[in-house]
Scaffold this motif. Structure first.
Motif, mmCIF file in Angstrom:
data_model
loop_
_atom_site.group_PDB
_atom_site.id
_atom_site.type_symbol
_atom_site.label_atom_id
_atom_site.label_comp_id
_atom_site.label_asym_id
_atom_site.label_seq_id
_atom_site.Cartn_x
_atom_site.Cartn_y
_atom_site.Cartn_z
ATOM 1 N N GLU A 211 7.830 10.931 -0.282
ATOM 2 C CA GLU A 211 6.955 10.057 -0.847
ATOM 3 C C GLU A 211 7.082 8.605 -0.167
ATOM 4 O O GLU A 211 6.107 8.070 0.218
ATOM 5 N N THR A 212 8.404 8.228 0.210
ATOM 6 C CA THR A 212 8.591 7.076 0.887
ATOM 7 C C THR A 212 7.991 7.148 2.390
ATOM 8 O O THR A 212 7.499 6.343 2.787
ATOM 9 N N LEU A 213 8.103 8.516 2.928
ATOM 10 C CA LEU A 213 7.593 8.705 4.490
ATOM 11 C C LEU A 213 6.084 8.473 4.292
ATOM 12 O O LEU A 213 5.517 7.833 5.192
ATOM 13 N N LEU A 214 5.703 9.191 3.196
ATOM 14 C CA LEU A 214 3.872 9.176 3.045
ATOM 15 C C LEU A 214 3.541 7.823 2.801
ATOM 16 O O LEU A 214 2.436 7.374 3.319
ATOM 17 N N ASP A 215 4.153 6.839 1.981
ATOM 18 C CA ASP A 215 3.789 5.781 1.858
ATOM 19 C C ASP A 215 3.837 4.740 3.271
ATOM 20 O O ASP A 215 2.710 3.953 3.414
ATOM 21 N N GLY A 216 4.924 5.062 3.963
ATOM 22 C CA GLY A 216 4.810 4.492 5.401
ATOM 23 C C GLY A 216 3.927 5.085 6.051
ATOM 24 O O GLY A 216 3.184 3.997 7.114
ATOM 25 N N LEU A 217 3.695 6.017 6.263
ATOM 26 C CA LEU A 217 2.541 6.718 7.068
ATOM 27 C C LEU A 217 1.166 5.977 6.719
ATOM 28 O O LEU A 217 0.269 5.622 7.592
ATOM 29 N N ALA A 218 0.990 5.996 5.297
ATOM 30 C CA ALA A 218 -0.319 5.208 5.154
ATOM 31 C C ALA A 218 -0.373 4.006 5.397
ATOM 32 O O ALA A 218 -1.406 3.369 5.711
ATOM 33 N N ALA A 219 0.786 3.241 5.255
ATOM 34 C CA ALA A 219 0.546 1.624 5.604
ATOM 35 C C ALA A 219 0.413 1.562 7.152
ATOM 36 O O ALA A 219 -0.285 0.481 7.668
ATOM 37 N N ARG A 220 0.938 2.394 8.076
ATOM 38 C CA ARG A 220 0.621 2.592 9.430
ATOM 39 C C ARG A 220 -0.743 2.707 9.813
ATOM 40 O O ARG A 220 -1.583 2.239 10.626
ATOM 41 N N ILE A 221 -1.384 3.745 9.158
ATOM 42 C CA ILE A 221 -2.770 4.148 9.199
ATOM 43 C C ILE A 221 -3.557 2.907 8.744
ATOM 44 O O ILE A 221 -4.670 2.597 9.511
ATOM 45 N N ALA A 222 -3.330 2.356 7.757
ATOM 46 C CA ALA A 222 -4.177 1.295 7.231
ATOM 47 C C ALA A 222 -4.110 0.062 8.373
ATOM 48 O O ALA A 222 -4.909 -0.582 8.367
ATOM 49 N N ALA A 223 -2.925 -0.225 8.814
ATOM 50 C CA ALA A 223 -2.809 -1.229 9.803
ATOM 51 C C ALA A 223 -3.766 -1.101 11.029
ATOM 52 O O ALA A 223 -4.380 -1.996 11.580
ATOM 53 N N GLU A 224 -3.682 0.311 11.361
ATOM 54 C CA GLU A 224 -4.473 0.304 12.581
ATOM 55 C C GLU A 224 -6.090 0.480 12.168
ATOM 56 O O GLU A 224 -6.492 -0.287 12.878
ATOM 57 N N ALA A 225 -6.233 0.832 11.065
ATOM 58 C CA ALA A 225 -7.801 0.863 10.530
ATOM 59 C C ALA A 225 -8.410 -0.623 10.406
ATOM 60 O O ALA A 225 -9.331 -1.275 10.948
ATOM 61 N N ALA A 226 -7.183 -1.690 9.896
ATOM 62 C CA ALA A 226 -7.650 -3.056 10.063
ATOM 63 C C ALA A 226 -7.642 -3.564 11.485
ATOM 64 O O ALA A 226 -8.510 -4.597 11.385
#
Length: 247
Positions: A211-226
């Motif tokens: 879950e920690t990894l998935l949270d980190g992946l989600a943050a990286r994806i959101a940063a690219e989108a932003a």
């Protein structure tokens, strides 16, 4: 397998599937060290030279065995519309398969097979990141991050399963016996957390790490989108800012 004539030696009709299934059974029964061409041939009742008509060498056998584990992990798998659910399911299946076949997993989880089952998993992972909105470049990086995490953890847990009973017991009891006995003056942080550490098991830790990894992946994806939104800080007016360089 077929028998030709009464009283004659049994003739074994080999193909790669039969060989890999036998290799998997051999490692299940006797561990990774038992997986030699000679031992496998003996299990199949053939001369070792017969195996070389189907696998070039022991390394090719390991790759085929690794893909057999990927194939098992995919049995019954259906991707979800949710990229997180898809990746969570694949990671759990990868670890569960490794724990069912620890002898095979310790020689297989760090390999890149270039074979069909592995490619199907890679396709599912990249497609999941695509559904999350990743660019192809970021999806390539995150696929490796996620895949290496899943395989490394599965291989580590499988390797633990192959330890002899005394070694496993010693490691398992460390958190309930040795760490609670540590000097709280010398190790005050351990003393504060040791009761909680003693309640953890391998599955609980894996799920928390996933879950920690998935949270980190989600943050990286959101940063690219932003970074792609018009008007993002540093972006030229009317254009999207370039994605920061990938590692």
């Amino acid at each position: 397998m077929a028998v030709r004539g009464r009283g004659r030696p049994r003739k074994v009709e080999l193909d790669l599937r039969i060989i890999v299934d036998a290799a998997l059974a051999l490692t299940d029964d006797e561990g990774a060290a038992a997986l030699t061409v000679r031992r496998l041939a003996a299990r199949l009742g053939v001369d070792p030279s017969a195996l070389y008509r189907h696998v070039r060498d022991k390394d090719e056998l390991h790759l085929a065995l690794a893909d057999r584990l990927f194939e098992e992990a995919l049995t019954g798998f259906e991707p979800s519309e949710s990229w997180r659910d898809t990746l969570r399911d694949l990671a759990l299946r990868t670890r569960d398969t490794a724990l069912r076949h620890p002898g095979a997993a310790v020689v297989a989880t760090y390999r890149t097979t270039r074979r069909p089952a592995e490619m199907r998993i890679v396709e599912h992972i990249l497609a999941a990141f695509g559904r999350a909105g990743c660019s192809p470049a970021l999806a390539a990086v995150l696929h490796r991050v996620y895949g290496d995490f899943s395989l490394a953890w599965a291989g580590m847990d499988a390797a633990f399963e192959t330890l002899d009973g005394a070694a496993r017991t010693g490691d398992e009891q460390a958190w309930t016996r040795d760490y609670p006995a540590a000097d709280p003056i010398a190790f005050p942080a351990i003393a504060r957390s040791v009761a909680h550490m003693a309640r953890l098991d391998g599955t609980t830790v894996f799920l928390a790490a996933l879950e920690t990894l998935l949270d980190g992946l989600a943050a990286r994806i959101a940063a690219e989108a932003a970074s792609r939104r018009p008007g993002a800080p540093g972006a030229p007016e009317g254009r999207t800012r370039a994605t920061r360089p990938l590692p």
